[in-house]
Design a protein around this motif. Sequence first.
Motif, PDB file in Angstrom:
ATOM      1  N   PHE A 147      50.160 -12.096  18.159  1.00 29.52           N
ATOM      2  CA  PHE A 147      49.331 -11.086  18.821  1.00 29.52           C
ATOM      3  C   PHE A 147      49.212 -11.390  20.311  1.00 29.52           C
ATOM      4  CE2 PHE A 147      48.110 -10.344  14.451  1.00 29.52           C
ATOM      5  CZ  PHE A 147      47.805  -8.995  14.400  1.00 29.52           C
ATOM      6  N   ILE A 148      49.042 -12.673  20.651  1.00 32.30           N
ATOM      7  CA  ILE A 148      48.991 -13.073  22.059  1.00 32.30           C
ATOM      8  C   ILE A 148      50.346 -12.851  22.705  1.00 32.30           C
ATOM      9  CG2 ILE A 148      48.610 -14.958  23.682  1.00 32.30           C
ATOM     10  CD1 ILE A 148      46.860 -16.306  21.579  1.00 32.30           C
ATOM     11  N   MET A 149      51.402 -13.352  22.076  1.00 26.67           N
ATOM     12  CA  MET A 149      52.729 -13.318  22.695  1.00 26.67           C
ATOM     13  C   MET A 149      53.224 -11.888  22.888  1.00 26.67           C
ATOM     14  SD  MET A 149      54.589 -16.703  21.058  1.00 26.67           S
ATOM     15  CE  MET A 149      54.196 -16.384  19.338  1.00 26.67           C
ATOM     16  N   LEU A 150      52.913 -10.996  21.938  1.00 24.48           N
ATOM     17  CA  LEU A 150      53.284  -9.598  22.111  1.00 24.48           C
ATOM     18  C   LEU A 150      52.512  -8.987  23.267  1.00 24.48           C
ATOM     19  CD1 LEU A 150      54.828  -7.092  21.085  1.00 24.48           C
ATOM     20  CD2 LEU A 150      52.882  -6.646  19.568  1.00 24.48           C
ATOM     21  N   ASN A 151      51.222  -9.265  23.336  1.00 28.26           N
ATOM     22  CA  ASN A 151      50.387  -8.704  24.388  1.00 28.26           C
ATOM     23  C   ASN A 151      50.811  -9.177  25.776  1.00 28.26           C
ATOM     24  OD1 ASN A 151      47.825  -7.117  24.951  1.00 28.26           O
ATOM     25  ND2 ASN A 151      47.284  -9.057  25.924  1.00 28.26           N
ATOM     26  N   GLU A 152      51.324 -10.410  25.855  1.00 34.07           N
ATOM     27  CA  GLU A 152      51.688 -11.003  27.142  1.00 34.07           C
ATOM     28  C   GLU A 152      53.163 -10.806  27.498  1.00 34.07           C
ATOM     29  OE1 GLU A 152      49.485 -12.790  29.319  1.00 34.07           O
ATOM     30  OE2 GLU A 152      48.097 -11.702  28.015  1.00 34.07           O
ATOM     31  N   SER A 153      53.958 -10.281  26.589  1.00 33.33           N
ATOM     32  CA  SER A 153      55.398 -10.172  26.819  1.00 33.33           C
ATOM     33  C   SER A 153      55.738  -9.141  27.886  1.00 33.33           C
ATOM     34  CB  SER A 153      56.123  -9.804  25.518  1.00 33.33           C
ATOM     35  OG  SER A 153      56.131 -10.883  24.618  1.00 33.33           O
ATOM     36  N   THR A 154      56.664  -9.518  28.758  1.00 37.67           N
ATOM     37  CA  THR A 154      57.240  -8.611  29.753  1.00 37.67           C
ATOM     38  C   THR A 154      58.747  -8.851  29.778  1.00 37.67           C
ATOM     39  OG1 THR A 154      57.185 -10.131  31.651  1.00 37.67           O
ATOM     40  CG2 THR A 154      55.141  -8.930  31.149  1.00 37.67           C
TER      41      THR A 154
END
Length: 230
Positions: A147-154
Amino acid sequence: MATGELNPNHYPAQRAAKAVQHYLNTLYGSPYRVIFLNRVHSGYAEDVADSGRKYKLEITVQDHISNKTEKCKAEVLFPGGEQQRPPQVQASLEELPTTDTKAEEEALFQKYKTNQGLLSEHLPDSHGHVDPDMEPFMHLGSAASSFIMLNESTENTLYNVAQVANVTQLKTENDQLKFDYYVLLHDMISQEIIHWKLLFTWSPQEGVKVLQMEKLPHSHHNETPQNNNN
């Protein structure tokens, strides 16, 4: 950024595919199912006017626990503009979610729902060992970290879980187990280790529901990361 056909082994395709991995874990992740990227078969990128950049991918993902694999198609839209927003992902699985983990999940849930001494553990312990009873909680923390990594992914990041460092069980609420996790994430592009606090609930019926994600100062803890490759 490149457009058109992409080299499956290069960063642009890998970054987009990692976003798919994280998205699938938000849908299907559990103490007994953690999905990770096995292979990128093909990738195509195109600019979308006023929206950002869209990636069309064909990938294989693998369940870290059962080792079963499944090929799927996915689309990832990284929004344009100066304000960072999470990518929009379209993907689903048919085979991996059918792996029967219901009995194990229900047994774990019932055991810790009535647990009088609330769980509080370092993962791994000071000797680098993970007790077999704690492995489901390490898997749950890894899946929830998506959930964190998806939210922070660019388009400029590539996140893995470096370490699920600590789990604390909180008082059960609304028939959901509640946890406070401390995790370390590794951005492969910047080589930065990023510390996060993750508060969420879980049950076999509802899955993971994130309540709070908090990025912590680098000096918050001094654990040595161990790459879990998730």
